[in-house]
Design a protein around this motif. Structure first.
Motif, PDB file in Angstrom:
ATOM      1  N   PRO A   8      55.837  -8.565  72.815  1.00 26.94           N
ATOM      2  CA  PRO A   8      54.440  -8.139  72.791  1.00 26.94           C
ATOM      3  C   PRO A   8      54.318  -6.636  73.005  1.00 26.94           C
ATOM      4  N   GLU A   9      53.104  -6.097  72.848  1.00 29.08           N
ATOM      5  CA  GLU A   9      52.899  -4.677  73.122  1.00 29.08           C
ATOM      6  C   GLU A   9      53.045  -4.394  74.610  1.00 29.08           C
ATOM      7  N   ALA A  10      52.580  -5.330  75.437  1.00 30.39           N
ATOM      8  CA  ALA A  10      52.662  -5.176  76.881  1.00 30.39           C
ATOM      9  C   ALA A  10      52.979  -6.531  77.497  1.00 30.39           C
ATOM     10  N   LEU A  11      53.735  -6.504  78.581  1.00 30.62           N
ATOM     11  CA  LEU A  11      54.160  -7.737  79.249  1.00 30.62           C
ATOM     12  C   LEU A  11      54.146  -7.501  80.755  1.00 30.62           C
ATOM     13  N   ARG A  12      53.445  -8.383  81.457  1.00 32.25           N
ATOM     14  CA  ARG A  12      53.396  -8.286  82.914  1.00 32.25           C
ATOM     15  C   ARG A  12      54.109  -9.500  83.490  1.00 32.25           C
ATOM     16  N   LEU A  13      55.082  -9.266  84.336  1.00 32.14           N
ATOM     17  CA  LEU A  13      55.862 -10.332  84.945  1.00 32.14           C
ATOM     18  C   LEU A  13      55.836 -10.209  86.459  1.00 32.14           C
ATOM     19  N   GLN A  14      56.007 -11.335  87.121  1.00 25.91           N
ATOM     20  CA  GLN A  14      56.242 -11.317  88.553  1.00 25.91           C
ATOM     21  C   GLN A  14      57.735 -11.085  88.782  1.00 25.91           C
ATOM     22  N   PHE A  72      66.466  -9.772  70.396  1.00 30.08           N
ATOM     23  CA  PHE A  72      65.775 -10.080  71.636  1.00 30.08           C
ATOM     24  C   PHE A  72      66.421  -9.314  72.778  1.00 30.08           C
ATOM     25  N   LEU A  73      65.569  -8.841  73.675  1.00 31.94           N
ATOM     26  CA  LEU A  73      66.053  -8.259  74.924  1.00 31.94           C
ATOM     27  C   LEU A  73      65.610  -9.212  76.033  1.00 31.94           C
ATOM     28  N   HIS A  74      66.573  -9.943  76.570  1.00 27.37           N
ATOM     29  CA  HIS A  74      66.287 -10.910  77.615  1.00 27.37           C
ATOM     30  C   HIS A  74      66.409 -10.228  78.971  1.00 27.37           C
ATOM     31  N   ILE A  75      65.408 -10.469  79.813  1.00 28.85           N
ATOM     32  CA  ILE A  75      65.426  -9.885  81.155  1.00 28.85           C
ATOM     33  C   ILE A  75      65.452 -11.047  82.155  1.00 28.85           C
ATOM     34  N   THR A  76      66.538 -11.116  82.897  1.00 28.14           N
ATOM     35  CA  THR A  76      66.736 -12.212  83.849  1.00 28.14           C
ATOM     36  C   THR A  76      66.403 -11.743  85.260  1.00 28.14           C
ATOM     37  N   ALA A  77      65.532 -12.484  85.909  1.00 30.55           N
ATOM     38  CA  ALA A  77      65.117 -12.194  87.291  1.00 30.55           C
ATOM     39  C   ALA A  77      64.784 -10.723  87.468  1.00 30.55           C
ATOM     40  N   PRO A  78      63.792 -10.217  86.723  1.00 29.84           N
ATOM     41  CA  PRO A  78      63.486  -8.784  86.770  1.00 29.84           C
ATOM     42  C   PRO A  78      63.023  -8.314  88.136  1.00 29.84           C
ATOM     43  N   LYS A  79      63.243  -7.026  88.374  1.00 35.01           N
ATOM     44  CA  LYS A  79      62.799  -6.365  89.591  1.00 35.01           C
ATOM     45  C   LYS A  79      61.779  -5.280  89.219  1.00 35.01           C
ATOM     46  N   PRO A  80      60.985  -4.834  90.180  1.00 33.89           N
ATOM     47  CA  PRO A  80      59.984  -3.790  89.867  1.00 33.89           C
ATOM     48  C   PRO A  80      60.589  -2.557  89.196  1.00 33.89           C
ATOM     49  N   GLU A  81      61.828  -2.226  89.527  1.00 33.24           N
ATOM     50  CA  GLU A  81      62.451  -1.039  88.920  1.00 33.24           C
ATOM     51  C   GLU A  81      62.799  -1.230  87.448  1.00 33.24           C
ATOM     52  N   ASP A  82      62.641  -2.436  86.940  1.00 36.76           N
ATOM     53  CA  ASP A  82      62.824  -2.682  85.508  1.00 36.76           C
ATOM     54  C   ASP A  82      61.570  -2.331  84.711  1.00 36.76           C
ATOM     55  N   SER A  83      60.489  -1.995  85.399  1.00 34.70           N
ATOM     56  CA  SER A  83      59.250  -1.615  84.723  1.00 34.70           C
ATOM     57  C   SER A  83      59.482  -0.340  83.918  1.00 34.70           C
ATOM     58  N   ARG A  97      64.667   4.138  62.370  1.00 37.07           N
ATOM     59  CA  ARG A  97      63.265   3.767  62.477  1.00 37.07           C
ATOM     60  C   ARG A  97      63.032   3.133  63.834  1.00 37.07           C
ATOM     61  N   PHE A  98      62.041   3.667  64.572  1.00 36.96           N
ATOM     62  CA  PHE A  98      61.721   3.155  65.900  1.00 36.96           C
ATOM     63  C   PHE A  98      60.514   2.218  65.856  1.00 36.96           C
ATOM     64  N   GLY A  99      60.492   1.247  66.753  1.00 33.62           N
ATOM     65  CA  GLY A  99      59.305   0.452  66.998  1.00 33.62           C
ATOM     66  C   GLY A  99      58.418   1.164  68.006  1.00 33.62           C
ATOM     67  N   ALA A 100      57.208   0.616  68.201  1.00 33.66           N
ATOM     68  CA  ALA A 100      56.248   1.237  69.118  1.00 33.66           C
ATOM     69  C   ALA A 100      56.523   0.890  70.572  1.00 33.66           C
ATOM     70  N   GLY A 101      57.434  -0.068  70.800  1.00 36.46           N
ATOM     71  CA  GLY A 101      57.836  -0.387  72.162  1.00 36.46           C
ATOM     72  C   GLY A 101      57.069  -1.520  72.798  1.00 36.46           C
ATOM     73  N   THR A 102      57.658  -2.081  73.836  1.00 33.69           N
ATOM     74  CA  THR A 102      57.006  -3.068  74.703  1.00 33.69           C
ATOM     75  C   THR A 102      56.933  -2.469  76.094  1.00 33.69           C
ATOM     76  N   ARG A 103      55.724  -2.396  76.628  1.00 38.93           N
ATOM     77  CA  ARG A 103      55.528  -1.838  77.966  1.00 38.93           C
ATOM     78  C   ARG A 103      55.628  -2.966  78.980  1.00 38.93           C
ATOM     79  N   LEU A 104      56.705  -2.956  79.761  1.00 41.33           N
ATOM     80  CA  LEU A 104      56.974  -4.014  80.740  1.00 41.33           C
ATOM     81  C   LEU A 104      56.564  -3.557  82.132  1.00 41.33           C
ATOM     82  N   THR A 105      55.799  -4.414  82.814  1.00 44.80           N
ATOM     83  CA  THR A 105      55.424  -4.172  84.209  1.00 44.80           C
ATOM     84  C   THR A 105      55.886  -5.366  85.027  1.00 44.80           C
ATOM     85  N   VAL A 106      56.674  -5.114  86.053  1.00 46.29           N
ATOM     86  CA  VAL A 106      57.158  -6.171  86.941  1.00 46.29           C
ATOM     87  C   VAL A 106      56.527  -5.967  88.310  1.00 46.29           C
ATOM     88  N   LYS A 107      55.732  -6.958  88.722  1.00 49.02           N
ATOM     89  CA  LYS A 107      55.017  -6.891  89.995  1.00 49.02           C
ATOM     90  C   LYS A 107      55.866  -7.505  91.102  1.00 49.02           C
TER      91      LYS A 107
END
Lengths: 108, 114
Positions: A8-14, A72-83, A97-107
């Motif tokens: 997605p364009e943005a992803l918020r995870l715990q 796919f970029l799989h993120i296992t048990a993310p931490k806030p510093e992975d934001s 050619r670059f994509g526009a990116g996915t902005r990941l926020t880990v709370k």
């Protein structure tokens, strides 16, 4: 023309909630697919290069995989510093050619 | 950590001013690049160089110019800045040719033209 679409364009995870980022591409003769991490106000930092379908690479909590149409970029048990924003790029050897990116926020 | 440096990191200037964004790398890479990045958008290549005295325009039209007199130095110049030039400019270098290897990026120069 080569195209890269990230979702997605943005992803918020715990913290601890695993998920995946998608990079779909069309390229005439893939020579390589790259993943970069970009922190706010900084330049992108190289993470992985994948060259052929079926290839996988890992680094700490990150694992990148590649098929003939997407990565796919799989993120296992993310931490806030992975934001960060995660960028995908493809090359046919003459162009990148670059994509526009996915902005990941880990709370926490 | 990549040894590629950009100055200034932030610049706010008025319309019509001439500006030069500096980029230097200490890795001995022949290939260097300038990208433009706007928020939420993909990086677009505006200039690249395969070595001293070699410069080419990228796939995004830009009114800026570049020079490559020394291997380690790849400055970008805007003769007369306009508000449409407001953006983040990223310098990069690579060991391999364009499209064949990973890019090493500087931290960027954020330009605001009033």
């Amino acid at each position: 023309e080569d195209q890269v679409t990230q979702s997605p364009e943005a992803l918020r995870l715990q913290e601890g909630e695993s998920s995946s980022l998608n990079c779909s591409y069309t390229v005439s003769g893939l020579r390589g697919l790259f993943w970069y991490r970009q922190d706010p106000g900084k330049g992108p930092e190289f993470l992985f290069t994948l060259y052929s379908a079926g290839e996988e690479k890992e680094k700490e909590r990150l694992k990148a995989t590649l098929t003939k149409k997407e990565s796919f970029l799989h993120i296992t048990a993310p931490k806030p510093e992975d934001s960060a924003t995660y960028l995908c790029a493809v090359t046919s050897g003459n162009d990148m050619r670059f994509g526009a990116g996915t902005r990941l926020t880990v709370k926490p | 950590e990549a040894d590629i440096y950009q100055t200034p990191r932030y610049l706010v200037i008025g319309t019509g001013k001439k500006i030069t964004l500096e980029c230097s790398q200490t890795m001995g890479h022949d290939k260097m690049y300038w990208y433009q990045q706007d928020p939420g958008m993909e990086l677009h290549l505006i200039h690249y160089s395969y070595g001293v005295n070699s410069t080419e325009k990228g796939d995004l039209s830009s009114e800026s110019t570049v020079s490559r007199i020394r291997t380690e130095h790849f400055p970008l110049t805007l003769e007369s800045a306009r508000p449409s030039h407001t953006s983040q400019y990223l310098c990069a270098s690579s060991f391999g040719g364009y499209g064949t290897g990973e890019l090493f990026f500087g931290e960027g120069s954020r330009l605001t033209v009033l």
